[in-house]
Design a protein around this motif. Sequence first.
Motif, short mmCIF file in Angstrom:
data_model
loop_
_atom_site.label_atom_id
_atom_site.label_comp_id
_atom_site.label_asym_id
_atom_site.label_seq_id
_atom_site.Cartn_x
_atom_site.Cartn_y
_atom_site.Cartn_z
N THR A 230 74.49 24.34 69.02
CA THR A 230 75.87 25.01 69.26
C THR A 230 75.86 25.67 70.43
N TYR A 231 76.65 25.49 71.56
CA TYR A 231 76.62 26.28 72.60
C TYR A 231 77.98 26.96 72.77
N ALA A 232 77.92 28.15 73.35
CA ALA A 232 79.35 28.94 73.50
C ALA A 232 79.15 29.69 74.80
N GLU A 233 80.29 29.71 75.47
CA GLU A 233 80.16 30.69 76.90
C GLU A 233 81.39 31.12 76.86
N GLU A 234 81.56 32.31 77.86
CA GLU A 234 82.68 32.87 78.00
C GLU A 234 82.38 33.96 79.08
N PRO A 235 83.35 34.56 79.66
CA PRO A 235 83.36 35.27 81.06
C PRO A 235 82.46 36.43 80.52
N GLY A 236 81.23 36.52 81.45
CA GLY A 236 80.33 37.75 81.21
C GLY A 236 79.01 37.59 81.96
N VAL A 237 78.32 38.48 82.17
CA VAL A 237 77.21 38.49 83.02
C VAL A 237 75.92 38.89 82.18
N HIS A 238 74.92 39.10 82.86
CA HIS A 238 73.50 39.43 82.15
C HIS A 238 73.39 40.93 81.89
N ASP A 239 74.25 41.43 80.83
CA ASP A 239 74.08 42.64 80.59
C ASP A 239 74.48 42.89 79.07
N TRP A 240 74.54 44.22 78.54
CA TRP A 240 74.56 44.53 77.15
C TRP A 240 75.97 44.25 76.53
N ALA A 241 76.94 44.52 77.41
CA ALA A 241 78.47 44.24 77.21
C ALA A 241 78.58 42.77 76.31
N PHE A 242 77.84 41.85 77.06
CA PHE A 242 78.05 40.60 76.54
C PHE A 242 76.94 40.20 75.55
#
Length: 259
Positions: A230-242
């Motif tokens: 399963t793959y998922a993506e959404e707006p976000g960067v390489h950080d702890w919020a994501f």
Amino acid sequence: MAMIRCNYFSETLGLSTSMTVIVPQATKGQIGMKGIAIRERHPVLWLLHGGSDDDTIWMRRTSIERYVSELGLAVVMPQVQLSFYTDMAYGGKYGTFLMEELPQIARSLFPLSDAREENYVAGLSMGGYGAFKWALSKPDMFAAAAGLSTGNFPFWSPGPDGEFPPFLRLAFGDGPHAGTDNDLYHLIQSNDRTAGPKPAFYQACGTNDFLYDLNIELKEAFERSSLDYTYAEEPGVHDWAFWDKTIQDVLKWLPLDRV
């Protein structure tokens, strides 16, 4: 929940190291959180840190304790330095430590299940690579594996000159890397060809992550296989919020016996 920072000696590494462990505790009077323990030996999530961090980071940057409190799920978070969860070319045998020694030590110290259907592994960035490598190398140990913002790091050249950076050379050496035990593409193909139990795999990445292209290359390798993926993506960067958000998605995806 009980949280323990455990210092112990590793024969494989030849040094003292640490792990942070969350153990389920049945509670009724704890304000704002209900604790559940559903087994004498608990289902366990082996949760791996990224390249700049240590075994405390998931506790410090997310609410992982709160997220698992009603799941009866133990969480083991080991310390591996900047090893990429490998037997380093120039360093310790962290791959052997992770896959062979750590489960034995953790299960001797804490009431953790050794049943395949009650063991899961996840991680972020370097830890996502480690989670996939561990599950692909030991498919009979895990029911599921998740990698967040990750990729097949032996094939990553982040500099504009395309050179292999020193921190990757310490872990992987100068190559060639294709077809080795550090090559996730090779491990995916090997798992796809062999009989026996295979974990389910989950991958997530932010669309603005600087490792996005590396994640897509790994996604394509999984999709060329017949593995449960399963793959998922959404707006976000390489950080702890994501990662704080997506670790909750992982917990919902895991094949747990829901209470």
